[in-house]
Design an enzyme around this catalytic site. Structure first.
Site, PDB file in Angstrom:
ATOM      1  N   LYS A 195      -1.181   2.061   9.413  1.00  0.00           N
ATOM      2  CA  LYS A 195      -1.336   2.719   8.107  1.00  0.00           C
ATOM      3  C   LYS A 195      -2.061   4.047   8.240  1.00  0.00           C
ATOM      4  O   LYS A 195      -2.327   4.708   7.252  1.00  0.00           O
ATOM      5  CB  LYS A 195      -2.101   1.791   7.145  1.00  0.00           C
ATOM      6  CG  LYS A 195      -1.320   0.530   6.799  1.00  0.00           C
ATOM      7  CD  LYS A 195      -2.147  -0.481   6.036  1.00  0.00           C
ATOM      8  CE  LYS A 195      -2.322  -0.146   4.606  1.00  0.00           C
ATOM      9  NZ  LYS A 195      -3.014  -1.233   3.856  1.00  0.00           N
ATOM     10  N   LYS A 229      -5.003   4.689   8.636  1.00  0.00           N
ATOM     11  CA  LYS A 229      -6.224   4.683   7.824  1.00  0.00           C
ATOM     12  C   LYS A 229      -7.406   4.295   8.700  1.00  0.00           C
ATOM     13  O   LYS A 229      -7.382   3.283   9.392  1.00  0.00           O
ATOM     14  CB  LYS A 229      -6.111   3.651   6.687  1.00  0.00           C
ATOM     15  CG  LYS A 229      -5.249   4.063   5.516  1.00  0.00           C
ATOM     16  CD  LYS A 229      -5.448   3.078   4.346  1.00  0.00           C
ATOM     17  CE  LYS A 229      -4.734   3.560   3.098  1.00  0.00           C
ATOM     18  NZ  LYS A 229      -5.013   2.692   1.929  1.00  0.00           N
TER      19      LYS A 229
HETATM   20  N1  C2G Z   1      -4.729   0.675  -6.687  1.00  0.00           N
HETATM   21  C1  C2G Z   1      -4.657   0.913  -8.057  1.00  0.00           C
HETATM   22  N2  C2G Z   1      -5.259   2.005  -8.577  1.00  0.00           N
HETATM   23  C2  C2G Z   1      -5.942   2.863  -7.782  1.00  0.00           C
HETATM   24  C3  C2G Z   1      -6.040   2.626  -6.399  1.00  0.00           C
HETATM   25  C4  C2G Z   1      -5.426   1.508  -5.864  1.00  0.00           C
HETATM   26  O1  C2G Z   1      -4.021   0.131  -8.800  1.00  0.00           O
HETATM   27  N3  C2G Z   1      -6.531   3.958  -8.348  1.00  0.00           N
HETATM   28  C5  C2G Z   1      -4.050  -0.507  -6.149  1.00  0.00           C
HETATM   29  C6  C2G Z   1      -2.956  -0.150  -5.148  1.00  0.00           C
HETATM   30  O2  C2G Z   1      -1.750   0.179  -5.836  1.00  0.00           O
HETATM   31  C7  C2G Z   1      -2.835  -1.448  -4.357  1.00  0.00           C
HETATM   32  C8  C2G Z   1      -4.284  -1.983  -4.353  1.00  0.00           C
HETATM   33  O3  C2G Z   1      -4.970  -1.288  -5.423  1.00  0.00           O
HETATM   34  O4  C2G Z   1      -1.996  -2.372  -5.052  1.00  0.00           O
HETATM   35  C9  C2G Z   1      -4.989  -1.713  -3.049  1.00  0.00           C
HETATM   36  O5  C2G Z   1      -4.910  -0.329  -2.783  1.00  0.00           O
HETATM   37  P1  C2G Z   1      -5.141   0.154  -1.260  1.00  0.00           P
HETATM   38  O6  C2G Z   1      -6.381  -0.459  -0.739  1.00  0.00           O
HETATM   39  O7  C2G Z   1      -4.950   1.633  -1.227  1.00  0.00           O
HETATM   40  O8  C2G Z   1      -3.931  -0.576  -0.517  1.00  0.00           O
HETATM   41  P2  C2G Z   1      -2.714   0.120   0.248  1.00  0.00           P
HETATM   42  O9  C2G Z   1      -3.217   1.048   1.277  1.00  0.00           O
HETATM   43  O10 C2G Z   1      -1.786   0.602  -0.786  1.00  0.00           O
HETATM   44  O11 C2G Z   1      -2.126  -1.131   1.071  1.00  0.00           O
HETATM   45  O12 C2G Z   1       1.175  -4.130   2.596  1.00  0.00           O
HETATM   46  C10 C2G Z   1       0.680  -3.421   1.470  1.00  0.00           C
HETATM   47  C11 C2G Z   1      -0.488  -2.551   1.860  1.00  0.00           C
HETATM   48  O13 C2G Z   1      -1.470  -3.314   2.529  1.00  0.00           O
HETATM   49  C12 C2G Z   1      -1.070  -1.889   0.625  1.00  0.00           C
END
Ligand code: C2G
Length: 143
Positions: free
Chosen positions: A45, A47
């Site tokens: 990712k 990250k």
């Molecule tokens: N999210 C949200 N609003 C935000 C930030 C995040 O609704 N302002 C939601 C994202 O859409 C996701 C969840 O919170 O559903 C977790 O976000 P992240 O930690 O950024 O996860 P991500 O990197 O999108 O990883 O296999 C799927 C991945 O692991 C998702």
């Protein structure tokens, strides 16, 4: 018992994450969060998380909406997770809209995308903190 599953990194936990978890839990009775491991974040990712997997897991487990935290080691485990944990609904923020529709065919689960909380993200927090520290540094220099 209706079981919900969602996935994410949840680094530097913020109200956008909580808002997602709160709405996901409201859709059922039991919420499983598959949390991206440090290796998965780094290798797949791109990250580099501020908090380690263990710390991010501890934070998630302290949230009233979260019932179980499991590791997310890769992109391809979702169908197996859904079947193993008998999840009825798969939930993600709508920045992922359409990306996981295949799960409807591979499993019995519904796939739901919830509106992402605007204006907040871990990336934005890091940017803002960097900018404020630069301003502080700059101010201290010109005084
Ligand atoms: N999210 C949200 N609003 C935000 C930030 C995040 O609704 N302002 C939601 C994202 O859409 C996701 C969840 O919170 O559903 C977790 O976000 P992240 O930690 O950024 O996860 P991500 O990197 O999108 O990883 O296999 C799927 C991945 O692991 C998702």
């Amino acid at each position: 018992m209706k079981r919900i599953i969602t996935y994410g990194t949840f680094d530097m936990l913020h109200y956008g994450h909580i808002n997602l978890l709160k709405r996901a839990k409201k859709m059922g009775d039991y919420l499983i969060v598959a949390l991206s491991t440090d290796e998965f974040n780094w290798n797949h990712k791109n990250k580099k998380t501020y908090f380690s997997y263990e710390k991010r897991k501890e934070l998630l487990e302290s949230i009233r909406y979260v019932d179980l935290v499991i590791p997310e080691n890769g992109w391809g485990q979702k169908s197996q997770d859904i079947n193993m944990y008998k999840a009825d609904t798969f939930v993600m923020g709508d920045d992922w809209k359409g990306q996981f529709d295949y799960l409807c065919d591979e499993t019995e689960a519904d796939v739901v995308y919830l509106d992402r909380t605007p204006e907040i993200s871990t990336t934005q927090i890091k940017k803002d903190l960097n900018a404020s520290s630069l301003v502080t540094t700059h101010e201290s220099v010109i005084k």
